[in-house]
Motif scaffolding. Structure first.
Motif, PDB file in Angstrom:
ATOM      1  N   ASP A 191     -19.933   5.020  -5.316  1.00 38.70           N
ATOM      2  CA  ASP A 191     -20.158   5.295  -3.888  1.00 38.70           C
ATOM      3  C   ASP A 191     -21.416   6.104  -3.590  1.00 38.70           C
ATOM      4  O   ASP A 191     -21.653   6.502  -2.446  1.00 38.70           O
ATOM      5  CB  ASP A 191     -18.955   6.020  -3.258  1.00 38.70           C
ATOM      6  CG  ASP A 191     -17.694   5.168  -3.296  1.00 38.70           C
ATOM      7  OD1 ASP A 191     -17.818   3.927  -3.178  1.00 38.70           O
ATOM      8  OD2 ASP A 191     -16.595   5.736  -3.456  1.00 38.70           O
ATOM      9  N   ASN A 192     -22.228   6.365  -4.603  1.00 36.17           N
ATOM     10  CA  ASN A 192     -23.503   7.055  -4.391  1.00 36.17           C
ATOM     11  C   ASN A 192     -24.635   6.039  -4.482  1.00 36.17           C
ATOM     12  O   ASN A 192     -24.831   5.409  -5.526  1.00 36.17           O
ATOM     13  CB  ASN A 192     -23.709   8.157  -5.432  1.00 36.17           C
ATOM     14  CG  ASN A 192     -22.682   9.267  -5.313  1.00 36.17           C
ATOM     15  OD1 ASN A 192     -21.823   9.444  -6.169  1.00 36.17           O
ATOM     16  ND2 ASN A 192     -22.767  10.032  -4.228  1.00 36.17           N
ATOM     17  N   LYS A 193     -25.346   5.864  -3.367  1.00 38.97           N
ATOM     18  CA  LYS A 193     -26.421   4.876  -3.310  1.00 38.97           C
ATOM     19  C   LYS A 193     -27.774   5.553  -3.486  1.00 38.97           C
ATOM     20  O   LYS A 193     -28.048   6.609  -2.900  1.00 38.97           O
ATOM     21  CB  LYS A 193     -26.387   4.122  -1.972  1.00 38.97           C
ATOM     22  CG  LYS A 193     -27.438   3.019  -1.887  1.00 38.97           C
ATOM     23  CD  LYS A 193     -27.194   2.099  -0.682  1.00 38.97           C
ATOM     24  CE  LYS A 193     -27.401   2.826   0.631  1.00 38.97           C
ATOM     25  NZ  LYS A 193     -27.318   1.898   1.783  1.00 38.97           N
ATOM     26  N   VAL A 194     -28.630   4.927  -4.291  1.00 39.07           N
ATOM     27  CA  VAL A 194     -29.988   5.420  -4.509  1.00 39.07           C
ATOM     28  C   VAL A 194     -30.959   4.256  -4.374  1.00 39.07           C
ATOM     29  O   VAL A 194     -30.733   3.179  -4.944  1.00 39.07           O
ATOM     30  CB  VAL A 194     -30.137   6.072  -5.903  1.00 39.07           C
ATOM     31  CG1 VAL A 194     -31.604   6.366  -6.201  1.00 39.07           C
ATOM     32  CG2 VAL A 194     -29.329   7.359  -5.978  1.00 39.07           C
ATOM     33  N   THR A 195     -32.008   4.469  -3.623  1.00 42.69           N
ATOM     34  CA  THR A 195     -33.043   3.457  -3.432  1.00 42.69           C
ATOM     35  C   THR A 195     -34.354   3.967  -4.014  1.00 42.69           C
ATOM     36  O   THR A 195     -34.742   5.120  -3.783  1.00 42.69           O
ATOM     37  CB  THR A 195     -33.229   3.142  -1.936  1.00 42.69           C
ATOM     38  OG1 THR A 195     -31.976   2.724  -1.383  1.00 42.69           O
ATOM     39  CG2 THR A 195     -34.251   2.030  -1.740  1.00 42.69           C
ATOM     40  N   LEU A 196     -35.005   3.116  -4.770  1.00 46.10           N
ATOM     41  CA  LEU A 196     -36.278   3.469  -5.400  1.00 46.10           C
ATOM     42  C   LEU A 196     -37.435   2.792  -4.685  1.00 46.10           C
ATOM     43  O   LEU A 196     -37.408   1.584  -4.438  1.00 46.10           O
ATOM     44  CB  LEU A 196     -36.269   3.044  -6.879  1.00 46.10           C
ATOM     45  CG  LEU A 196     -37.616   3.107  -7.627  1.00 46.10           C
ATOM     46  CD1 LEU A 196     -38.143   4.537  -7.694  1.00 46.10           C
ATOM     47  CD2 LEU A 196     -37.458   2.512  -9.032  1.00 46.10           C
ATOM     48  N   SER A 197     -38.452   3.567  -4.343  1.00 48.29           N
ATOM     49  CA  SER A 197     -39.699   2.998  -3.828  1.00 48.29           C
ATOM     50  C   SER A 197     -40.831   3.487  -4.720  1.00 48.29           C
ATOM     51  O   SER A 197     -40.778   4.594  -5.272  1.00 48.29           O
ATOM     52  CB  SER A 197     -39.941   3.429  -2.373  1.00 48.29           C
ATOM     53  OG  SER A 197     -40.020   4.840  -2.259  1.00 48.29           O
ATOM     54  N   THR A 198     -41.859   2.656  -4.868  1.00 49.39           N
ATOM     55  CA  THR A 198     -42.938   2.983  -5.799  1.00 49.39           C
ATOM     56  C   THR A 198     -44.293   2.701  -5.177  1.00 49.39           C
ATOM     57  O   THR A 198     -44.419   1.929  -4.224  1.00 49.39           O
ATOM     58  CB  THR A 198     -42.827   2.154  -7.093  1.00 49.39           C
ATOM     59  OG1 THR A 198     -43.222   0.794  -6.814  1.00 49.39           O
ATOM     60  CG2 THR A 198     -41.406   2.152  -7.635  1.00 49.39           C
ATOM     61  N   THR A 199     -45.300   3.331  -5.754  1.00 49.61           N
ATOM     62  CA  THR A 199     -46.675   2.934  -5.481  1.00 49.61           C
ATOM     63  C   THR A 199     -46.933   1.693  -6.333  1.00 49.61           C
ATOM     64  O   THR A 199     -46.076   1.307  -7.138  1.00 49.61           O
ATOM     65  CB  THR A 199     -47.633   4.082  -5.830  1.00 49.61           C
ATOM     66  OG1 THR A 199     -47.396   4.499  -7.188  1.00 49.61           O
ATOM     67  CG2 THR A 199     -47.428   5.265  -4.891  1.00 49.61           C
ATOM     68  N   PRO A 200     -48.084   1.012  -6.194  1.00 57.32           N
ATOM     69  CA  PRO A 200     -48.321  -0.215  -6.968  1.00 57.32           C
ATOM     70  C   PRO A 200     -48.053  -0.038  -8.458  1.00 57.32           C
ATOM     71  O   PRO A 200     -48.518   0.920  -9.084  1.00 57.32           O
ATOM     72  CB  PRO A 200     -49.802  -0.509  -6.694  1.00 57.32           C
ATOM     73  CG  PRO A 200     -50.018   0.035  -5.308  1.00 57.32           C
ATOM     74  CD  PRO A 200     -49.185   1.283  -5.249  1.00 57.32           C
ATOM     75  N   LEU A 201     -47.279  -0.968  -9.015  1.00 59.47           N
ATOM     76  CA  LEU A 201     -46.868  -0.880 -10.416  1.00 59.47           C
ATOM     77  C   LEU A 201     -47.916  -1.568 -11.294  1.00 59.47           C
ATOM     78  O   LEU A 201     -47.770  -2.717 -11.711  1.00 59.47           O
ATOM     79  CB  LEU A 201     -45.494  -1.533 -10.592  1.00 59.47           C
ATOM     80  CG  LEU A 201     -44.347  -0.867  -9.811  1.00 59.47           C
ATOM     81  CD1 LEU A 201     -43.073  -1.699  -9.919  1.00 59.47           C
ATOM     82  CD2 LEU A 201     -44.106   0.546 -10.334  1.00 59.47           C
TER      83      LEU A 201
END
Length: 283
Positions: A191-201
């Protein structure tokens, strides 16, 4: 004639006195200025060297295992003994390595993954005898790779993958399946949501990893707001990254080779450590 001689002596005396005054005043000032400039240059050099050292130290605090070109002066072995995993640290002469720095509240961090990168463990063996560490073995039968994260004093150390077995597994002659890159960098664990955003990989450029925990109250875990471990698809390249300064889970790292990588983000929420896995491609 006598007047001419007298005038010459008077003129010579004036010249000598004038040179003495010039040497005492002007040349001394020049020496002082020169000394001050040299002192300033020395201070500037020392400051720049100190700043470089501080920057290197700061970078090492945030990331371990990035440099794969340095030859390690510490040999590490790991084996299953009864119901324990036993690690031995020795220098190149075979002597136990005992002088370790405390690194994020522990002398040793043991990262273990299975051959398919499905299972992930972050363990903390305790030192039992000089240079020897043990931890209870709760791994299922199988083939694993271990990454021993330590900071020896006065010895060069590079984290390298260590293959070992638990039990008597049947070795898979076929190469494990490739990892599937996540199309959506969002994971939910209990029930714990985590979203990852990145700079250009991309390779050879700083990459920022920003985790949105959607309002969860992150607790300090091993001296940091979170931990991120990254392995390439073959589990050969290892990165252990700590968050940048601040109260948000933002991490920065750099990749030197293109390919598919798996990221495990560890956060402590309500007293429990949750692990959020992501798979990305670096180009």
């Amino acid at each position: 004639m006598k007047k001419w001689i007298l005038s010459a002596f008077i003129y010579l005396g004036i010249v000598i006195i004038g040179y003495y005054i010039y040497d005492s005043v002007f040349l001394e000032e020049t020496k002082v200025d020169t000394h001050a400039e040299e002192h300033k240059t020395e201070n500037t050099t020392e400051h720049n060297n100190h700043a470089t050292t501080e920057n290197e130290h700061s970078e090492s605090e945030h990331e371990h295992g990035a440099n794969t070109e340095t030859e390690s002066e510490v040999n590490v072995t790991i084996e299953e003994v009864s119901d324990k995993l036993v690690l031995n640290l020795k220098d190149l002469t075979g002597k136990p390595v005992t002088n370790l720095e405390v690194n994020h509240e522990k002398l040793l961090h043991l990262i273990v993954v299975d051959e398919h990168l499905d299972q992930y463990y972050h363990l903390h063996p305790e030192e039992t005898t000089p240079g020897q560490f043990e931890v209870k073995n709760e791994l299922e039968e199988g083939i694993y790779k271990a990454f021993v994260d330590i900071k020896p004093n006065n010895l060069v150390y590079q984290v390298q993958p260590i293959s070992f077995k638990v039990g008597n597994p049947v070795e898979d002659e076929h190469h494990h399946d490739s990892l599937t890159v996540d199309q959506l960098l969002e994971k939910t664990v209990e029930d714990n949501k985590v979203t990852l955003s990145t700079t250009p990989l991309v390779i050879n450029e700083p990459v920022t990893l920003t985790f949105d925990v959607h309002g969860a109250n992150l607790e300090t875990y091993l001296g940091a707001l979170g931990h991120v471990v990254i392995l390439d698809e073959e589990a050969q390249q290892y990165l252990h990254v700590h968050p940048l300064e601040g109260d948000t889970p933002v991490f920065e790292t750099q990749f030197t080779n293109p390919g598919i990588y798996k990221i495990w983000a560890e956060f402590q929420i309500n007293g429990e450590v949750k692990i959020f896995p992501f798979v990305v491609e670096i180009k």
